[in-house]
Design a protein around this motif. Sequence first.
Motif, mmCIF file in Angstrom:
data_model
loop_
_atom_site.group_PDB
_atom_site.id
_atom_site.type_symbol
_atom_site.label_atom_id
_atom_site.label_comp_id
_atom_site.label_asym_id
_atom_site.label_seq_id
_atom_site.Cartn_x
_atom_site.Cartn_y
_atom_site.Cartn_z
ATOM 1 N N GLN A 256 114.001 45.000 5.369
ATOM 2 C CA GLN A 256 115.217 45.227 4.594
ATOM 3 C C GLN A 256 116.237 46.063 5.367
ATOM 4 O OE1 GLN A 256 113.713 46.806 0.845
ATOM 5 N NE2 GLN A 256 113.862 44.786 -0.093
ATOM 6 N N ASP A 257 115.758 46.963 6.210
ATOM 7 C CA ASP A 257 116.697 47.765 6.995
ATOM 8 C C ASP A 257 117.537 46.897 7.923
ATOM 9 O OD1 ASP A 257 115.798 50.039 5.773
ATOM 10 O OD2 ASP A 257 114.526 50.696 7.442
ATOM 11 N N GLN A 258 116.993 45.740 8.323
ATOM 12 C CA GLN A 258 117.761 44.837 9.179
ATOM 13 C C GLN A 258 118.899 44.159 8.422
ATOM 14 O OE1 GLN A 258 117.164 45.093 12.446
ATOM 15 N NE2 GLN A 258 115.763 46.616 11.589
ATOM 16 N N LEU B 32 118.656 50.621 4.830
ATOM 17 C CA LEU B 32 119.394 49.944 3.768
ATOM 18 C C LEU B 32 119.697 50.919 2.630
ATOM 19 C CD1 LEU B 32 120.550 47.232 2.812
ATOM 20 C CD2 LEU B 32 118.356 46.768 1.711
ATOM 21 N N LEU B 33 118.853 51.912 2.464
ATOM 22 C CA LEU B 33 119.107 52.933 1.448
ATOM 23 C C LEU B 33 120.367 53.728 1.783
ATOM 24 C CD1 LEU B 33 115.471 54.244 0.895
ATOM 25 C CD2 LEU B 33 116.870 53.014 -0.778
ATOM 26 N N GLU B 34 120.544 54.084 3.040
ATOM 27 C CA GLU B 34 121.772 54.792 3.419
ATOM 28 C C GLU B 34 122.981 53.889 3.229
ATOM 29 O OE1 GLU B 34 124.087 57.039 7.065
ATOM 30 O OE2 GLU B 34 122.512 55.591 7.499
ATOM 31 N N GLU B 35 122.850 52.638 3.621
ATOM 32 C CA GLU B 35 123.958 51.688 3.455
ATOM 33 C C GLU B 35 124.364 51.595 1.989
ATOM 34 O OE1 GLU B 35 125.788 47.696 2.737
ATOM 35 O OE2 GLU B 35 123.982 48.584 1.891
ATOM 36 N N ALA B 36 123.378 51.475 1.099
ATOM 37 C CA ALA B 36 123.667 51.367 -0.331
ATOM 38 C C ALA B 36 124.292 52.650 -0.864
ATOM 39 C CB ALA B 36 122.385 51.050 -1.096
ATOM 40 N N ALA B 37 123.784 53.796 -0.411
ATOM 41 C CA ALA B 37 124.323 55.081 -0.869
ATOM 42 C C ALA B 37 125.768 55.257 -0.425
ATOM 43 C CB ALA B 37 123.463 56.222 -0.337
ATOM 44 N N LEU B 38 126.047 54.934 0.818
ATOM 45 C CA LEU B 38 127.402 55.072 1.339
ATOM 46 C C LEU B 38 128.351 54.110 0.626
ATOM 47 C CD1 LEU B 38 129.195 56.465 3.379
ATOM 48 C CD2 LEU B 38 128.478 54.805 5.101
ATOM 49 N N TYR C 259 131.588 53.782 6.669
ATOM 50 C CA TYR C 259 130.872 52.546 6.328
ATOM 51 C C TYR C 259 131.306 51.409 7.253
ATOM 52 C CZ TYR C 259 128.872 48.665 3.781
ATOM 53 O OH TYR C 259 128.133 47.552 3.460
ATOM 54 N N LEU C 260 132.617 51.253 7.434
ATOM 55 C CA LEU C 260 133.117 50.149 8.246
ATOM 56 C C LEU C 260 132.700 50.294 9.706
ATOM 57 C CD1 LEU C 260 136.662 49.831 6.652
ATOM 58 C CD2 LEU C 260 134.785 48.191 6.463
ATOM 59 N N ARG C 261 132.522 51.520 10.166
ATOM 60 C CA ARG C 261 132.102 51.730 11.541
ATOM 61 C C ARG C 261 130.614 51.439 11.728
ATOM 62 N NH1 ARG C 261 135.321 57.402 12.893
ATOM 63 N NH2 ARG C 261 137.357 56.432 13.296
ATOM 64 N N ARG C 262 129.805 51.825 10.754
ATOM 65 C CA ARG C 262 128.356 51.774 10.932
ATOM 66 C C ARG C 262 127.702 50.556 10.289
ATOM 67 N NH1 ARG C 262 125.480 55.745 8.716
ATOM 68 N NH2 ARG C 262 123.880 55.421 10.293
ATOM 69 N N PHE C 263 128.301 50.033 9.216
ATOM 70 C CA PHE C 263 127.648 48.942 8.490
ATOM 71 C C PHE C 263 128.580 47.750 8.281
ATOM 72 C CE2 PHE C 263 125.402 52.820 6.961
ATOM 73 C CZ PHE C 263 124.136 52.502 7.420
ATOM 74 N N ARG C 264 129.544 47.587 9.156
ATOM 75 C CA ARG C 264 130.524 46.515 8.978
ATOM 76 C C ARG C 264 129.879 45.130 9.012
ATOM 77 N NH1 ARG C 264 134.793 47.000 13.555
ATOM 78 N NH2 ARG C 264 135.569 45.127 12.529
ATOM 79 N N HIS C 265 128.683 45.023 9.629
ATOM 80 C CA HIS C 265 127.996 43.728 9.713
ATOM 81 C C HIS C 265 126.912 43.570 8.645
ATOM 82 C CE1 HIS C 265 130.147 42.966 13.375
ATOM 83 N NE2 HIS C 265 129.640 44.032 13.956
ATOM 84 N N SER C 266 126.806 44.536 7.762
ATOM 85 C CA SER C 266 125.813 44.442 6.696
ATOM 86 C C SER C 266 126.017 43.168 5.881
ATOM 87 C CB SER C 266 125.930 45.657 5.767
ATOM 88 O OG SER C 266 125.203 45.459 4.570
ATOM 89 N N ARG D 79 121.652 59.759 1.869
ATOM 90 C CA ARG D 79 122.088 59.465 3.235
ATOM 91 C C ARG D 79 121.394 60.358 4.260
ATOM 92 N NH1 ARG D 79 127.104 60.263 4.639
ATOM 93 N NH2 ARG D 79 127.859 61.528 2.907
ATOM 94 N N LEU D 80 121.110 61.593 3.859
ATOM 95 C CA LEU D 80 120.405 62.497 4.763
ATOM 96 C C LEU D 80 118.922 62.155 4.891
ATOM 97 C CD1 LEU D 80 122.011 65.902 3.688
ATOM 98 C CD2 LEU D 80 122.366 64.696 5.852
ATOM 99 N N GLN D 81 118.338 61.646 3.816
ATOM 100 C CA GLN D 81 116.916 61.337 3.802
ATOM 101 C C GLN D 81 116.567 60.039 4.510
ATOM 102 O OE1 GLN D 81 115.442 64.313 3.080
ATOM 103 N NE2 GLN D 81 113.944 63.195 1.892
ATOM 104 N N ALA D 82 117.491 59.083 4.497
ATOM 105 C CA ALA D 82 117.148 57.754 5.022
ATOM 106 C C ALA D 82 118.232 57.217 5.953
ATOM 107 C CB ALA D 82 116.924 56.787 3.852
ATOM 108 N N PRO D 83 118.539 57.934 7.020
ATOM 109 C CA PRO D 83 119.608 57.490 7.922
ATOM 110 C C PRO D 83 119.290 56.151 8.589
ATOM 111 C CG PRO D 83 118.334 59.266 8.918
ATOM 112 C CD PRO D 83 117.888 59.164 7.498
#
Length: 430
Positions: free
Chosen positions: A61-63, A200-206, A229-236, A193-197
């Motif tokens: 799921q993290d992928q 997918l959990l961080e992505e959802a939280a952000l 978000y756009l910098r780190r998860f833009r391809h989510s 976000r601090l617990q699961a950098p």
Amino acid sequence: MTVNVRPLAALGMILLFAADAFSNDSSRPADAVVEPAVEQEVRLLSVPSPLQMVRTLHLMQDQIATGSTEAHIGQRGLLGVLDTRFMELEPEVWQNGKNIHAAVSFVLSGGNPGLLRKLLELGSSVVTENDRPLVEGALAYVEGREEAAYNALMSLDPRTFPPTMSAQLALVQSALVVRKDPAKSDDLLDFVRLQAPGSLLEEAALRRQVFVASQTGHVEKFQSLATGYLRRFRHSVYAGNFRQRLASASTRIDFGQDKSRFDGFVIMMKELEPEARRDLYLLTARASVEQGFTKSARLLSEEAQKLVEGDLVSASRAKLYRAASMITSPENIKAAAEDLRQIDRSLLPASDVALLDSAMAMAEHIQTMPGTPGVLAEKAKPLLTKAAAEKALDTSNQTQGLEQLQALSKARDALSRVDRLIKNQASVTQ
């Protein structure tokens, strides 16, 4: 770093079918005698634990957060296999508290909630009193019983759980309190976000936290989180939905109030592709016109004009929104009115044609009304908003002539259509 999901899926299958290798082990003599108790113990040791299986699911799921469509598709099959495996496990497996937490994590990750119902039916020998609120609350949450979930889960402290479980619990708690206490929801999402950098959990939280900040009026935090978000998860896999909701949230902000606010928005927009950036500028510019944010509309439409690149439709729209925002300026009304007359209405969508007619009627009315142009223009400024137009319409027969009533009526009708269009676009993103 992008991880190929195929090895992860293969690892999951290897773990899941390890038990079968033991039961079909051809290296054991056919007449070998194995004590039942020993065989049972060996069998349990050879089967991957629920915790191991759920970790495999989380790796896949993290992928999804990195944009792997293979992982997004593959998780469906893995969830199904895990569901079957978990339902077949012996009750004694679930007497381990770590496995109970794994079951909760599995269900919160999209697994079958029937597993938690089964565990609760097995009684206190499986689900202890300490774990019961977590299990019952998670089950209530995924089944949509919000009040029951709130009562069971909000007394739990996420910090007392292992990292992944604590992040999942905090993510659920943030959703349960967001309407009652947005500030607490925001704090919980910070914790996730601090617990699961990188997960997918961080992505959802952000993704969620961006809109909590928007709804509570924390514009600077909204822009900072959206940029992140756009910098780190833009391809989510979920980035498309994020962008649509980002557009909806952006239409409610008056960027002309503060130069730093507008500059922050421009920085955020640079994370988008030019075409997406142009479209979002146009959408927010039109919304600003509709809400009477004239300075914001001008700034946003001018940014859009830099990106039209020969696109006549987008160029016409940007020119319309800029001119409509400037008809309330005594210094610019003549030039704005001329720009409006030059626009090829055949290039505009129907809603923008209505806005063009309204803006032209307003410009003409302001220019022909007796009085000081600057004063008249300033009085006309609120008429760009639907609410102000309706208010003026209610008192028009007392303070205005028939000509002004007709102009205001046109403005109200046109802006109502724009308002409905924006709301319809926002509803698509939900």
